[in-house]
Design an enzyme around this catalytic site. Structure first.
Site, PDB file in Angstrom:
ATOM      1  N   THR A  66       0.848  -1.204   0.000  1.00 50.60           N
ATOM      2  CA  THR A  66       0.000   0.000   0.000  1.00 50.60           C
ATOM      3  C   THR A  66       0.877   1.244   0.000  1.00 50.60           C
ATOM      4  OG1 THR A  66      -1.951   1.014   1.015  1.00 50.60           O
ATOM      5  CG2 THR A  66      -0.300   0.178   2.532  1.00 50.60           C
ATOM      6  N   ASN A  67       0.317   2.404   0.299  1.00 50.78           N
ATOM      7  CA  ASN A  67       1.084   3.651   0.330  1.00 50.78           C
ATOM      8  C   ASN A  67       0.592   4.526   1.483  1.00 50.78           C
ATOM      9  OD1 ASN A  67      -1.163   5.387  -0.660  1.00 50.78           O
ATOM     10  ND2 ASN A  67      -1.003   3.995  -2.399  1.00 50.78           N
ATOM     11  N   ARG A  68       1.106   5.743   1.554  1.00 56.06           N
ATOM     12  CA  ARG A  68       0.865   6.570   2.745  1.00 56.06           C
ATOM     13  C   ARG A  68      -0.449   7.348   2.728  1.00 56.06           C
ATOM     14  NH1 ARG A  68       5.341   7.231   5.830  1.00 56.06           N
ATOM     15  NH2 ARG A  68       7.301   6.554   4.919  1.00 56.06           N
ATOM     16  N   SER A  69      -1.286   7.147   1.733  1.00 55.69           N
ATOM     17  CA  SER A  69      -2.500   7.975   1.655  1.00 55.69           C
ATOM     18  C   SER A  69      -3.446   7.689   2.826  1.00 55.69           C
ATOM     19  CB  SER A  69      -3.227   7.698   0.335  1.00 55.69           C
ATOM     20  OG  SER A  69      -4.493   8.302   0.359  1.00 55.69           O
TER      21      SER A  69
ATOM     22  N   ALA B 192      -4.906   7.337  -3.931  1.00 58.14           N
ATOM     23  CA  ALA B 192      -3.571   6.954  -4.388  1.00 58.14           C
ATOM     24  C   ALA B 192      -3.661   5.466  -4.721  1.00 58.14           C
ATOM     25  CB  ALA B 192      -2.550   7.211  -3.294  1.00 58.14           C
TER      26      ALA B 192
END
Ligand code: PMT
Length: 420
Positions: A218-221, A288
């Site tokens: 995943t990512n930081r959103s 994101a």
């Protein structure tokens, strides 16, 4: 003298602004109140003018800013302000202002106005945690509460200088909502506005692409920007679907206008977005979306004993491209772009490649911008070659700026389309 209220005239609110880092958020409060039909009279302390320019408030409010007890056009500005106000709100209220108000001091226009009014007063404190928790501040607040002053307590979060704790000014939308409630006008929220009758779909959060049943990429959103967009549209009267990969809670007063659809992966999001977009006039992709996902997620949890797994990635579906292909006539499509260098050039190229009407570019290498912050700074690019700069502000203010552009496009389309 009791203020006489003519029910046909817009309510008159004095917006007091003190000198604190949160003064910039008062600009957002001002705008929201004006949008809700309130006549806003801004009063700044001299210290506040060191944080935000008077011109900013004068341009947005219903009257020019007042800062001084000694005004050439009015010998007693504080009594006029106090007597004619239907409500006085102070945001941010510093420890200094709370002490002066509790102590009955009237040595500047704002504190004198507070003593010269019989209208309800709402104070919204903002300061560092140590100051907020100091007995002097808490005792002053208790005095004000005892006298019937309304207090909107600060929230926990990031403070000036990077510290985290209690003392951050309440969200501008919450402050504006509280003002409208105190004025008995909370029914205004979401029932008026330039997006009444418009269906809006917003995506938010970072998608999760499974590696095995318990792990994912995943990512930081955080979904905060997407949530702010959904709430902004709802506040302006739209019916909103929020497709989110992050756990998000919509403000209670707007919850009836926002349908939240939870998703995990890019594929889930694509399905949910295409379904919701089919009946929408506006689609905003603030999520994101992961660009890659594991090609063959393991069916069972990968165990250490099996050795280090080699994870082969494949591209995820391009949701914006799919939305653009399925676009109905007149639908406004908005993309976001998270960039770290050559921001505008990359943004322009993305606007064309993704075939969107508007592309909101954030330079996520800058402090306070993009992923997981409460603030953002963006440039909104449009397909006609124009760009609109929105310097660092709240994510709610960014959302409002996006919907200002969206609303203009919807009106232009309506003007061009013959009505039955
Ligand atoms: O959620 P927050 O913590 O509040 O942070 C906000 C944000 C930084 C996530 C937001 O402001 C933002 O920039 N969102 C888009 C991030 C992104 O994925 O940018 P991108 O340049 O990689 O993608 C461009 C556009 O294509 C985006 O609208 C994206 O949603 C879309 N996309 C991307 C990949 C993909 N497979 N499908 C897509 O539709």
């Amino acid at each position: 003298m009791e203020p006489v209220r003519d029910s046909l005239r817009p309510p008159r609110v004095v917006l007091g602004v003190c000198g604190g880092i949160a003064a910039y958020k008062a600009v957002d409060v001002c705008r929201r109140l004006v949008d809700a039909g309130v006549h806003v009279v801004p009063v700044m302390t001299v210290e506040a003018t060191r944080f935000v320019g008077e011109v900013t408030f004068s341009a947005l409010a219903s009257e020019p800013v007042q800062t001084s007890l000694f005004d050439e056009s009015s010998p007693i500005p504080h009594t006029v302000l106090g007597q004619t106000a239907d409500l006085v709100v102070v945001a941010p209220a510093t420890a200094q202002l709370l002490a002066r108000y509790a102590g009955g001091f009237s040595d500047d226009l704002l504190s004198a106005t507070l003593l010269a009014t019989r209208a309800p007063v709402l104070v919204c404190p903002a300061m560092h945690t140590e100051m907020w928790e100091h007995p002097a501040v808490q005792e002053n607040l208790a005095t004000l509460l005892r006298r019937g002053v309304h207090v909107l307590e600060p929230e926990e979060g990031r403070l000036a200088g990077g510290d985290v704790g209690a003392g951050r000014l309440a969200d501008p939308a919450t402050i504006a909502q509280r003002v409208l409630e105190l004025l008995g006008r909370d029914e205004v929220v979401g029932t008026q506005g330039d997006l009444v009758g418009v269906r809006v779909v917003v995506s938010a959060g970072g998608t999760r692409e499974p590696i095995d049943p318990v792990r994912f990429l995943t990512n930081r959103s955080s979904g905060k920007q997407g949530l702010a967009l959904a709430e902004s549209a709802a506040r302006r009267g739209a019916e909103v679907t929020l497709v989110t990969a992050a756990p998000l809670v919509v403000r209670p007063e707007l919850a009836a206008r926002v349908t939240v659809v939870g998703v995990e992966s890019a594929s889930d999001m694509e399905r949910a977005m295409l379904a919701a977009a089919a009946g929408a006039q506006v689609v905003v992709m603030a999520a994101a979306v992961a660009d890659f996902r594991p090609k063959a997620p393991a069916e069972h949890k990968l165990a250490k004993g099996d050795g280090v797994p080699e994870i082969v990635l494949e591209p995820t579906p391009d949701i914006l491209a799919a939305l653009s292909n399925a676009r109905r006539p007149g639908q406004v499509l908005v993309g976001f772009a998270a960039e770290t260098h050559d921001v505008l050039a990359h943004g322009r190229a993305k606007l064309e490649r993704k075939r969107v009407d508007l592309l909101v570019v954030n330079d996520v290498s800058q402090p306070g911008v993009g992923f997981d912050h409460d603030t953002n700074a963006v440039v909104i690019l449009d397909d006609a070659g124009s760009s609109f700069d929105i310097p660092l502000t709240t994510k709610s203010a960014v959302a409002d700026a996006v919907f200002d552009r969206v609303s203009a496009r919807l009106s232009a389309h309506e003007r061009k389309t013959p009505q039955p």
